[in-house]
Design a protein around this motif. Structure first.
Motif, PDB file in Angstrom:
ATOM      1  N   LEU A 114       0.833  -1.207   0.000  1.00 45.33           N
ATOM      2  CA  LEU A 114       0.000   0.000   0.000  1.00 45.33           C
ATOM      3  C   LEU A 114       0.864   1.252   0.000  1.00 45.33           C
ATOM      4  CD1 LEU A 114      -2.750  -1.039   2.593  1.00 45.33           C
ATOM      5  CD2 LEU A 114      -2.848  -1.198   0.100  1.00 45.33           C
ATOM      6  N   CYS A 115       1.950   1.224   0.777  1.00 41.18           N
ATOM      7  CA  CYS A 115       2.864   2.363   0.788  1.00 41.18           C
ATOM      8  C   CYS A 115       3.415   2.633  -0.612  1.00 41.18           C
ATOM      9  CB  CYS A 115       4.022   2.106   1.754  1.00 41.18           C
ATOM     10  SG  CYS A 115       3.646   2.423   3.492  1.00 41.18           S
ATOM     11  N   ALA A 116       3.755   1.560  -1.329  1.00 43.63           N
ATOM     12  CA  ALA A 116       4.289   1.729  -2.674  1.00 43.63           C
ATOM     13  C   ALA A 116       3.259   2.388  -3.591  1.00 43.63           C
ATOM     14  CB  ALA A 116       4.727   0.372  -3.238  1.00 43.63           C
ATOM     15  N   ILE A 117       2.005   1.966  -3.480  1.00 38.16           N
ATOM     16  CA  ILE A 117       0.945   2.555  -4.306  1.00 38.16           C
ATOM     17  C   ILE A 117       0.714   4.013  -3.930  1.00 38.16           C
ATOM     18  CG2 ILE A 117      -1.506   2.429  -4.917  1.00 38.16           C
ATOM     19  CD1 ILE A 117      -1.305  -0.619  -4.402  1.00 38.16           C
ATOM     20  N   LEU A 118       0.678   4.286  -2.623  1.00 38.76           N
ATOM     21  CA  LEU A 118       0.482   5.665  -2.166  1.00 38.76           C
ATOM     22  C   LEU A 118       1.614   6.563  -2.664  1.00 38.76           C
ATOM     23  CD1 LEU A 118      -0.691   4.977   1.498  1.00 38.76           C
ATOM     24  CD2 LEU A 118      -2.076   6.002  -0.311  1.00 38.76           C
ATOM     25  N   SER A 119       2.847   6.058  -2.563  1.00 39.54           N
ATOM     26  CA  SER A 119       3.999   6.842  -3.001  1.00 39.54           C
ATOM     27  C   SER A 119       3.935   7.126  -4.489  1.00 39.54           C
ATOM     28  CB  SER A 119       5.287   6.083  -2.662  1.00 39.54           C
ATOM     29  OG  SER A 119       6.424   6.770  -3.145  1.00 39.54           O
ATOM     30  N   ALA A 120       3.513   6.128  -5.267  1.00 37.54           N
ATOM     31  CA  ALA A 120       3.521   6.269  -6.729  1.00 37.54           C
ATOM     32  C   ALA A 120       2.359   7.097  -7.251  1.00 37.54           C
ATOM     33  CB  ALA A 120       3.503   4.888  -7.373  1.00 37.54           C
ATOM     34  N   LYS A 121       1.209   7.044  -6.568  1.00 33.33           N
ATOM     35  CA  LYS A 121      -0.009   7.574  -7.180  1.00 33.33           C
ATOM     36  C   LYS A 121      -0.659   8.756  -6.458  1.00 33.33           C
ATOM     37  CE  LYS A 121      -1.288   3.295  -9.538  1.00 33.33           C
ATOM     38  NZ  LYS A 121      -2.376   2.339  -9.851  1.00 33.33           N
ATOM     39  N   PHE A 122      -0.239   9.070  -5.245  1.00 29.96           N
ATOM     40  CA  PHE A 122      -0.934  10.117  -4.494  1.00 29.96           C
ATOM     41  C   PHE A 122       0.046  11.187  -4.043  1.00 29.96           C
ATOM     42  CE2 PHE A 122      -3.574   6.345  -4.183  1.00 29.96           C
ATOM     43  CZ  PHE A 122      -4.834   6.856  -4.450  1.00 29.96           C
ATOM     44  N   ASP A 123      -0.217  12.420  -4.469  1.00 30.77           N
ATOM     45  CA  ASP A 123       0.681  13.530  -4.157  1.00 30.77           C
ATOM     46  C   ASP A 123       0.794  13.789  -2.662  1.00 30.77           C
ATOM     47  OD1 ASP A 123       1.128  13.898  -6.848  1.00 30.77           O
ATOM     48  OD2 ASP A 123      -0.372  15.491  -7.056  1.00 30.77           O
ATOM     49  N   ALA A 124      -0.282  13.532  -1.929  1.00 26.95           N
ATOM     50  CA  ALA A 124      -0.273  13.843  -0.501  1.00 26.95           C
ATOM     51  C   ALA A 124       0.710  12.968   0.270  1.00 26.95           C
ATOM     52  CB  ALA A 124      -1.677  13.686   0.090  1.00 26.95           C
ATOM     53  N   CYS A 125       0.979  11.786  -0.231  1.00 21.15           N
ATOM     54  CA  CYS A 125       1.965  10.907   0.389  1.00 21.15           C
ATOM     55  C   CYS A 125       3.338  11.331  -0.104  1.00 21.15           C
ATOM     56  CB  CYS A 125       1.685   9.450   0.057  1.00 21.15           C
ATOM     57  SG  CYS A 125       2.867   8.302   0.792  1.00 21.15           S
ATOM     58  N   VAL A 126       4.126  11.953   0.761  1.00 27.43           N
ATOM     59  CA  VAL A 126       5.390  12.561   0.319  1.00 27.43           C
ATOM     60  C   VAL A 126       6.596  11.660   0.559  1.00 27.43           C
ATOM     61  CG1 VAL A 126       4.498  14.896   0.610  1.00 27.43           C
ATOM     62  CG2 VAL A 126       5.696  13.775   2.519  1.00 27.43           C
ATOM     63  N   ALA A 127       6.423  10.593   1.349  1.00 24.03           N
ATOM     64  CA  ALA A 127       7.534   9.689   1.631  1.00 24.03           C
ATOM     65  C   ALA A 127       6.969   8.430   2.270  1.00 24.03           C
ATOM     66  CB  ALA A 127       8.560  10.344   2.554  1.00 24.03           C
ATOM     67  N   VAL A 128       7.725   7.328   2.173  1.00 28.31           N
ATOM     68  CA  VAL A 128       7.284   6.086   2.810  1.00 28.31           C
ATOM     69  C   VAL A 128       8.460   5.398   3.486  1.00 28.31           C
ATOM     70  CG1 VAL A 128       5.316   5.672   1.288  1.00 28.31           C
ATOM     71  CG2 VAL A 128       7.562   4.769   0.655  1.00 28.31           C
ATOM     72  N   HIS A 129       8.139   4.736   4.590  1.00 29.77           N
ATOM     73  CA  HIS A 129       9.116   3.909   5.299  1.00 29.77           C
ATOM     74  C   HIS A 129       8.575   2.489   5.332  1.00 29.77           C
ATOM     75  CE1 HIS A 129      11.174   1.958   8.647  1.00 29.77           C
ATOM     76  NE2 HIS A 129      12.172   2.777   8.380  1.00 29.77           N
ATOM     77  N   LEU A 130       9.424   1.530   4.984  1.00 27.34           N
ATOM     78  CA  LEU A 130       8.993   0.146   4.820  1.00 27.34           C
ATOM     79  C   LEU A 130       9.809  -0.795   5.700  1.00 27.34           C
ATOM     80  CD1 LEU A 130       9.115   0.227   0.912  1.00 27.34           C
ATOM     81  CD2 LEU A 130       7.090   0.658   2.320  1.00 27.34           C
TER      82      LEU A 130
END
Length: 382
Positions: free
Chosen positions: A191-207
């Motif tokens: 889900l983090c990968a999808i949010l990072s790739a497709k949603f501007d509001a998600c500015v960074a992800v930690h996995l």
């Protein structure tokens, strides 16, 4: 924003009815453990699944010693909320800061977990900070279809991880966050990968997990990386039958596991034993499985597997250009080998740990929290 959540987030308190709890105990008591065999004896080994002794002893503990009401009280000791998002009632635990510049972080679990995995991390946050100086808004949702966000699935279409990602993004936006950071492993990592790739509001992800299929040759790796990969490859040989069942025969396994709490215990309990570096406390395992049972959520939690194991391969994941951090735990099923990650994400932070497995937030909450805090300092540029 203020530490007070918006009015669309309604306070929630968990209270399983006495009737439902009594029915569960009666059904569990009447459930039979199968006969002993060579494979389900202690000599059968970890890769054979749960042992006869573990299932027998755990059934007895669940029935006679496990205190569900105490666990319910613990859950309710955190600020719980329900918010309607696209006609779905999404549950989340929310630790809101009073600081105007607090950084929103959404922590997302996977299967067969739940928001329960992150409660030890939330406890650490509460001990370390007061609301007045908390640097973050900590949001821990129950993913759509899972446990306390289980309002049933759509009947006109199959649910996808893209649907879940969209709802998670809308949840954060509805909470008043124009920008946020995502964190997750297992399904939460996808889900983090999808949010990072497709949603501007998600500015960074930690996995702490991301599906990686192209690893470097052993000659290019450190010894600890080779060991982690060997562990992962052995698991892929012997431990993925459940995923094929979820992806190709979800109805059958769902009806089986919704019919009997002992069956659910064996199916999910095996994963907490096998996928962990050190098996979590039995109360944590049983609290998680109890939530699955009381909410009858299992059929909705296997939707991601139809995308991953159902025959049609998922769309190739694009390179994640936004800042990405990773926590390496040696017993993770898909180990985050640094050189492999660097070909797939904009890796700005990578932290190695000498212990820990698939349920990082539950197994090593101190290490994960430290990693996330360090990553946020590097990634948050607003």
């Amino acid at each position: 924003m203020s530490h007070t959540p918006p009015s669309c987030a309604k306070p929630f308190s968990l209270d399983i009815s006495e009737e439902d709890y009594s029915d569960f105990k009666q059904l569990l008591k009447a459930s039979k453990v199968g006969p002993p065999s060579y494979e389900n004896g202690e000599q059968g080994g970890r890769w054979c699944g749960v042992t006869h002794k573990w299932l027998t002893d755990t059934k007895d503990y669940w029935l006679n010693k496990f205190d569900w009401r105490a666990q319910e009280k613990r859950i309710n000791s955190f600020p719980n909320f329900i918010m309607e998002v696209e006609d779905c009632n999404i549950h989340f635990v929310g630790l809101f800061s009073e600081k105007r510049d607090a950084i929103p972080i959404v922590f997302m679990h996977g299967w067969p977990g739940s928001f329960i995995e992150f409660l030890p991390l939330c406890e650490l946050v509460q001990k370390k900070y007061k609301a007045a100086d908390l640097p973050y808004h900590i949001i821990v949702p129950s993913l759509p279809g899972y446990t306390l966000s289980n309002t049933g699935g759509p009947t006109d279409k199959s649910w996808t991880m893209e649907d879940t990602s969209r709802l998670m993004n809308t949840l954060m936006k509805n909470l008043g966050f124009d920008q946020y950071i995502g964190q997750g492993g297992d399904v939460g990592g996808f889900l983090c990968a999808i949010l990072s790739a497709k949603f501007d509001a998600c500015v960074a992800v930690h996995l702490n997990m991301l599906g990686i299929y192209n690893y470097p040759e052993n000659s290019e790796l450190e010894d600890f990386e080779i060991e982690a990969l060997e562990y992962s490859r052995e698991w892929h040989k012997t431990g993925t039958a459940y995923a094929q069942e979820h992806g190709t025969r979800p109805n059958t396994i769902s009806f089986v596991l919704n019919s009997n709490p002992l069956a659910l215990l064996a199916w999910i309990g095996e994963k907490f034993i096998e996928w962990s570096d050190e098996t979590p406390h039995l109360d944590a395992i049983l609290t998680n499985i109890s939530l699955y049972w009381f909410t009858s959520c299992f059929p909705y939690t296997v939707y991601p597997y139809s995308q991953l194991f159902g025959g049609s391969p998922p769309e190739p994941r694009p390179f994640l250009s936004k800042p990405t951090g990773f926590s390496f735990f040696p017993k993770e099923l898909y180990p985050g080998i640094k050189k492999a990650l660097e070909t797939q994400v904009n890796l700005i932070d990578w932290q190695k740990h000498d212990k820990g497995g698939h349920f990082a937030a539950l197994e090593e909450p101190e290490a994960l929290l430290k990693d996330v805090e360090g990553f946020v300092k590097k990634a948050w540029k607003v």
